[in-house]
Design an enzyme around this catalytic site. Structure first.
Site, mmCIF file in Angstrom:
data_model
loop_
_atom_site.group_PDB
_atom_site.id
_atom_site.type_symbol
_atom_site.label_atom_id
_atom_site.label_comp_id
_atom_site.label_asym_id
_atom_site.label_seq_id
_atom_site.Cartn_x
_atom_site.Cartn_y
_atom_site.Cartn_z
ATOM 1 N N THR A 93 -10.384 0.857 -4.937
ATOM 2 C CA THR A 93 -9.181 0.024 -4.914
ATOM 3 C C THR A 93 -9.377 -1.246 -4.090
ATOM 4 O O THR A 93 -10.138 -1.241 -3.112
ATOM 5 C CB THR A 93 -8.003 0.816 -4.311
ATOM 6 O OG1 THR A 93 -6.912 -0.062 -4.082
ATOM 7 C CG2 THR A 93 -8.362 1.460 -2.980
ATOM 8 N N TYR B 268 -4.400 5.213 2.453
ATOM 9 C CA TYR B 268 -4.837 5.244 1.055
ATOM 10 C C TYR B 268 -6.143 4.458 0.895
ATOM 11 O O TYR B 268 -7.139 4.975 0.373
ATOM 12 C CB TYR B 268 -3.742 4.663 0.145
ATOM 13 C CG TYR B 268 -4.228 4.377 -1.250
ATOM 14 C CD1 TYR B 268 -4.667 5.405 -2.078
ATOM 15 C CD2 TYR B 268 -4.255 3.071 -1.749
ATOM 16 C CE1 TYR B 268 -5.134 5.136 -3.353
ATOM 17 C CE2 TYR B 268 -4.710 2.799 -3.024
ATOM 18 C CZ TYR B 268 -5.160 3.833 -3.825
ATOM 19 O OH TYR B 268 -5.625 3.575 -5.077
HETATM 20 C C1 UD1 Z 1 -0.793 -1.214 -3.678
HETATM 21 C C2 UD1 Z 1 -2.254 -1.060 -3.369
HETATM 22 C C3 UD1 Z 1 -2.990 -0.617 -4.593
HETATM 23 C C4 UD1 Z 1 -2.383 0.657 -5.090
HETATM 24 C C5 UD1 Z 1 -0.912 0.404 -5.383
HETATM 25 C C6 UD1 Z 1 -0.211 1.704 -5.805
HETATM 26 C C7 UD1 Z 1 -2.782 -2.570 -1.549
HETATM 27 C C8 UD1 Z 1 -3.327 -3.891 -1.180
HETATM 28 N N1 UD1 Z 1 -2.768 -2.317 -2.875
HETATM 29 O O1 UD1 Z 1 -0.618 -2.322 -4.530
HETATM 30 O O2 UD1 Z 1 -4.332 -0.390 -4.298
HETATM 31 O O3 UD1 Z 1 -3.031 1.080 -6.241
HETATM 32 O O4 UD1 Z 1 -0.252 -0.066 -4.216
HETATM 33 O O5 UD1 Z 1 0.407 2.336 -4.772
HETATM 34 O O6 UD1 Z 1 -2.390 -1.781 -0.720
HETATM 35 N N2 UD1 Z 1 7.010 -5.782 -4.890
HETATM 36 C C9 UD1 Z 1 8.322 -6.226 -4.881
HETATM 37 N N3 UD1 Z 1 9.289 -5.378 -5.349
HETATM 38 C C10 UD1 Z 1 9.015 -4.125 -5.814
HETATM 39 C C11 UD1 Z 1 7.678 -3.676 -5.820
HETATM 40 C C12 UD1 Z 1 6.703 -4.529 -5.343
HETATM 41 O O7 UD1 Z 1 8.613 -7.344 -4.456
HETATM 42 O O8 UD1 Z 1 9.948 -3.399 -6.213
HETATM 43 C C13 UD1 Z 1 5.954 -6.712 -4.464
HETATM 44 C C14 UD1 Z 1 5.075 -6.215 -3.322
HETATM 45 O O9 UD1 Z 1 5.619 -6.590 -2.082
HETATM 46 C C15 UD1 Z 1 3.755 -6.928 -3.658
HETATM 47 C C16 UD1 Z 1 3.728 -6.981 -5.187
HETATM 48 O O10 UD1 Z 1 5.090 -6.861 -5.570
HETATM 49 O O11 UD1 Z 1 3.760 -8.245 -3.194
HETATM 50 C C17 UD1 Z 1 2.944 -5.851 -5.843
HETATM 51 O O12 UD1 Z 1 3.354 -4.598 -5.283
HETATM 52 P P1 UD1 Z 1 2.962 -3.200 -5.971
HETATM 53 O O13 UD1 Z 1 3.128 -3.315 -7.440
HETATM 54 O O14 UD1 Z 1 3.700 -2.136 -5.243
HETATM 55 O O15 UD1 Z 1 1.401 -3.052 -5.689
HETATM 56 P P2 UD1 Z 1 0.581 -3.307 -4.327
HETATM 57 O O16 UD1 Z 1 1.378 -2.907 -3.141
HETATM 58 O O17 UD1 Z 1 0.019 -4.688 -4.358
#
Ligand code: UD1
Length: 331
Positions: A119, A143
């Site tokens: 990851t 993780y």
């Molecule tokens: C993280 C992990 C990734 C893992 C994934 C699944 C890191 C760097 N990456 O990805 O390896 O496979 O989680 O658990 O730790 N967001 C919103 N609203 C939401 C959901 C997300 O604003 O409802 C934003 C987050 O703050 C982020 C982006 O969208 O900026 C992507 O988030 P998300 O899809 O949860 O994935 P990651 O956290 O990047």
């Protein structure tokens, strides 16, 4: 049975099930090992499925021998970052310790190739927002650490034995099978594209933006969103590379460019033709501002050629999947 098989651990999960589909389309012999705690029996379609845990040596030994396994693709893991912060030992147990046990069985059984799901979380917070394979690894959650420790074990095992491996560091995987046969069915999903699509079809009352004060162009987090079919193809390319005698290696899988949360939500509005109810909320703990792949290496080494590098296409396939899931729930 006289042909060797590929063991896919976690093949009933989101990414593993897409890889199983592609392997079988290529005529590969596949066996899935999944304990179905987070995966779905339906996701494997009619592929052979053994229900069991990767950390259960007896089960793994039996599968490796009975199916003459030559290659292991290891997806089985817990992947929810906030959960890993709350329950770190669960992650070190299920992700790291189980991988150690699996590798021991692989060595005993003479498995030649391993493709490992790693990851981008191993990079933590890269200062420029861009991460190359030789960027420092500094995970900021259990993780990411649990996966990095598995990478290290693989590196050392490959150095000490004939086994060779490719560790693929996934960036933000999204989308689903373009024919809508499988997709992410996890209840209480946290991934942005899935959450936004669930809201677009009326399954959630709103979608939140976690943080609008990041040092990015529009203040929201930036990620390298990657279509799960392109990711699945990378696994087949890794397999071909190992079979051709390629050395063990670690590769990023991403497109090399990022989108902000706002851009993703705009894409969902465009594709769904619906207005989303967006709530601006504080930053989520442990989120880096930007995380985008330097992704030249996988293209030059494996010849990986993405075919679905388009945010609206990713969203269109995610939306189609959510609509299907709403009509025919998997749980
Ligand atoms: C993280 C992990 C990734 C893992 C994934 C699944 C890191 C760097 N990456 O990805 O390896 O496979 O989680 O658990 O730790 N967001 C919103 N609203 C939401 C959901 C997300 O604003 O409802 C934003 C987050 O703050 C982020 C982006 O969208 O900026 C992507 O988030 P998300 O899809 O949860 O994935 P990651 O956290 O990047």
């Amino acid at each position: 049975m006289n042909r060797s098989s590929i063991l896919v651990t976690g093949g009933a999960g989101y990414i593993g099930s897409h890889v199983v589909l592609k392997l079988r389309e290529r005529g590969e012999q596949v066996v899935v090992l999944d304990d179905l705690t987070r995966g779905f029996r339906r996701a494997v379609l009619d592929a052979p499925l053994v229900i069991g845990r990767v950390g259960d040596r007896d089960t793994v030994r039996e599968v490796l021998a009975a199916h003459r396994v030559d290659t292991v693709m290891h997806f089985a893991a817990y992947t929810i970052v906030p959960e890993s912060v709350r329950e770190p030992l669960k992650y070190y147990g299920n992700n790291t310790c189980s991988t150690r046990s699996l590798l021991e069985c692989c060595l005993e059984a003479g498995v030649r190739h391993v493709v490992f799901s790693s990851t981008a979380a191993v990079y933590g917070i890269p200062p420029s927002g861009l991460a190359a394979e030789d960027s420092p690894t500094a995970p900021i959650n259990p993780y990411g650490t649990s996966k990095l420790m598995s990478e290290w074990m693989l590196r050392d095992v490959s150095a000490a034995s004939p086994l060779r491996h490719v560790a693929l560091r996934y960036f933000n995987v999204a989308g689903s099978d373009s024919a809508c046969r499988v997709g992410q069915a996890t209840a209480q999903a946290t991934l942005l594209v899935k959450v936004a699509c669930e809201h677009a079809i009326g399954k959630r009352p709103h979608v939140a933006i976690f943080g609008t004060d990041y040092p990015t162009a529009d203040g929201t987090g930036v990620r390298d969103y990657l279509h799960v079919e392109d990711l699945a193809a990378a696994h087949l390319d890794a397999l071909a590379y190992l079979r051709a005698g390629g050395d063990s290696t670690v590769l990023n899988v991403g497109y090399g460019h990022g989108y902000s949360v706002r851009e993703v939500l705009q894409s969902v509005e465009r594709v769904s033709r619906r207005r989303l109810t967006v709530r601006e909320e504080p930053r989520r703990a442990g989120d880096p501002p930007a995380l985008v792949a330097r992704a030249e290496r996988i293209r030059s080494l494996l010849g990986w050629t993405p075919r679905l590098d388009d945010l609206d296409t990713i969203v269109r396939h995610s939306l189609a999947w959510e609509e299907r899931l709403q009509r025919e729930p998997w749980d």
